[in-house]
Design a protein around this motif. Structure first.
Motif, short mmCIF file in Angstrom:
data_model
loop_
_atom_site.label_atom_id
_atom_site.label_comp_id
_atom_site.label_asym_id
_atom_site.label_seq_id
_atom_site.Cartn_x
_atom_site.Cartn_y
_atom_site.Cartn_z
N LYS A 1 -88.25 -2.19 60.82
CA LYS A 1 -89.03 -1.61 59.73
C LYS A 1 -90.27 -0.92 60.29
O LYS A 1 -91.32 -1.53 60.41
N PRO A 2 -90.13 0.36 60.67
CA PRO A 2 -91.29 1.08 61.21
C PRO A 2 -92.17 1.65 60.11
O PRO A 2 -91.72 1.93 59.00
N ALA A 3 -93.45 1.85 60.43
CA ALA A 3 -94.38 2.50 59.51
C ALA A 3 -95.39 3.30 60.34
O ALA A 3 -95.79 2.87 61.41
N ILE A 4 -95.75 4.46 59.82
CA ILE A 4 -96.73 5.32 60.48
C ILE A 4 -97.82 5.64 59.48
O ILE A 4 -97.54 6.05 58.36
N THR A 5 -99.07 5.45 59.88
CA THR A 5 -100.22 5.75 59.03
C THR A 5 -101.08 6.79 59.74
O THR A 5 -101.44 6.60 60.91
N PHE A 6 -101.39 7.87 59.04
CA PHE A 6 -102.30 8.87 59.59
C PHE A 6 -103.72 8.37 59.39
O PHE A 6 -104.11 8.03 58.28
N ARG A 7 -104.51 8.36 60.45
CA ARG A 7 -105.86 7.82 60.39
C ARG A 7 -106.86 8.85 59.88
O ARG A 7 -106.84 10.00 60.29
N ALA A 8 -107.73 8.43 58.98
CA ALA A 8 -108.88 9.20 58.50
C ALA A 8 -108.53 10.61 58.07
O ALA A 8 -109.16 11.57 58.49
N MET A 9 -107.54 10.73 57.22
CA MET A 9 -107.20 12.05 56.68
C MET A 9 -108.23 12.44 55.63
O MET A 9 -108.63 11.61 54.81
N GLU A 10 -108.65 13.69 55.65
CA GLU A 10 -109.64 14.14 54.68
C GLU A 10 -109.01 14.40 53.32
O GLU A 10 -109.62 14.18 52.29
N LYS A 11 -107.78 14.91 53.30
CA LYS A 11 -107.09 15.14 52.03
C LYS A 11 -105.59 15.10 52.29
O LYS A 11 -105.13 15.32 53.40
N LEU B 1 -99.36 2.85 64.27
CA LEU B 1 -97.93 2.58 64.29
C LEU B 1 -97.69 1.09 64.05
O LEU B 1 -98.37 0.25 64.63
N GLU B 2 -96.73 0.80 63.20
CA GLU B 2 -96.36 -0.59 62.91
C GLU B 2 -94.86 -0.73 63.07
O GLU B 2 -94.10 0.19 62.76
N LEU B 3 -94.44 -1.89 63.53
CA LEU B 3 -93.02 -2.18 63.65
C LEU B 3 -92.78 -3.62 63.26
O LEU B 3 -93.37 -4.54 63.83
N GLY B 4 -91.92 -3.82 62.27
CA GLY B 4 -91.54 -5.15 61.85
C GLY B 4 -90.07 -5.39 62.16
O GLY B 4 -89.27 -4.45 62.15
N ILE B 5 -89.73 -6.62 62.43
CA ILE B 5 -88.33 -7.00 62.66
C ILE B 5 -88.01 -8.12 61.69
O ILE B 5 -88.74 -9.11 61.59
N ALA B 6 -86.92 -7.93 60.95
CA ALA B 6 -86.50 -8.94 59.98
C ALA B 6 -85.03 -9.23 60.18
O ALA B 6 -84.25 -8.37 60.57
#
Length: 137
Positions: A117-127, A42-47
């Motif tokens: 500015k939120p961002a979500i990345t799924f970790r180690a997805m196979e496909k 999870l990432e969160l940016g503030i601008a």
């Protein structure tokens, strides 16, 4: 699904003075029928919003003119970044579960509106899922 909420918190400093901090809560729900086996990043940016180029500050014609005049000068259209935070959740997120992440930012040097500015990345997805689509709100 992602839910963002923010509030200001009043904290007492070591010298007895009051200090206000921005607290942002980010809740991620797994609405899929499958688990997310390797967790999330999870990432969160503030601008601080650039008032000169903000869509809210201009009508559509003025906004198009401002974009055409600043072509090639991306830094003039960018918001000024005030801070960011990142966290990695390594555990499995089962179907129907959620995680909540609260981030507190020190007093921000700003005078205008802010953009989260939120961002979500799924970790180690196979496909990648074959029917994935981007949804914007």
């Amino acid at each position: 699904a992602v839910t963002l909420a923010y509030s200001t918190r009043r904290n007492m400093r070591y010298d007895g003075a009051e200090e206000f901090q921005l607290m942002v809560a980010m809740r991620v729900h797994n609405l899929a029928a499958a688990e997310i086996p390797n967790g999330l990043r999870l990432e969160l940016g503030i601008a601080e919003e650039n008032v000169a180029t903000s869509e809210d500050a201009q009508d559509s014609v003025s906004f198009e003119i401002a974009n055409s005049l600043s072509e090639g000068f991306e830094e003039s259209k960018m918001d000024s970044v005030l801070g960011s935070a990142v966290v990695v959740y390594k555990d499995e997120l089962k179907s129907g579960d959620h995680i909540t992440w609260e981030v507190t930012f020190n007093p921000l040097p700003m005078s205008g509106a802010i953009t989260l500015k939120p961002a979500i990345t799924f970790r180690a997805m196979e496909k990648e899922a074959p029917h994935a689509t981007w949804v914007t709100a």
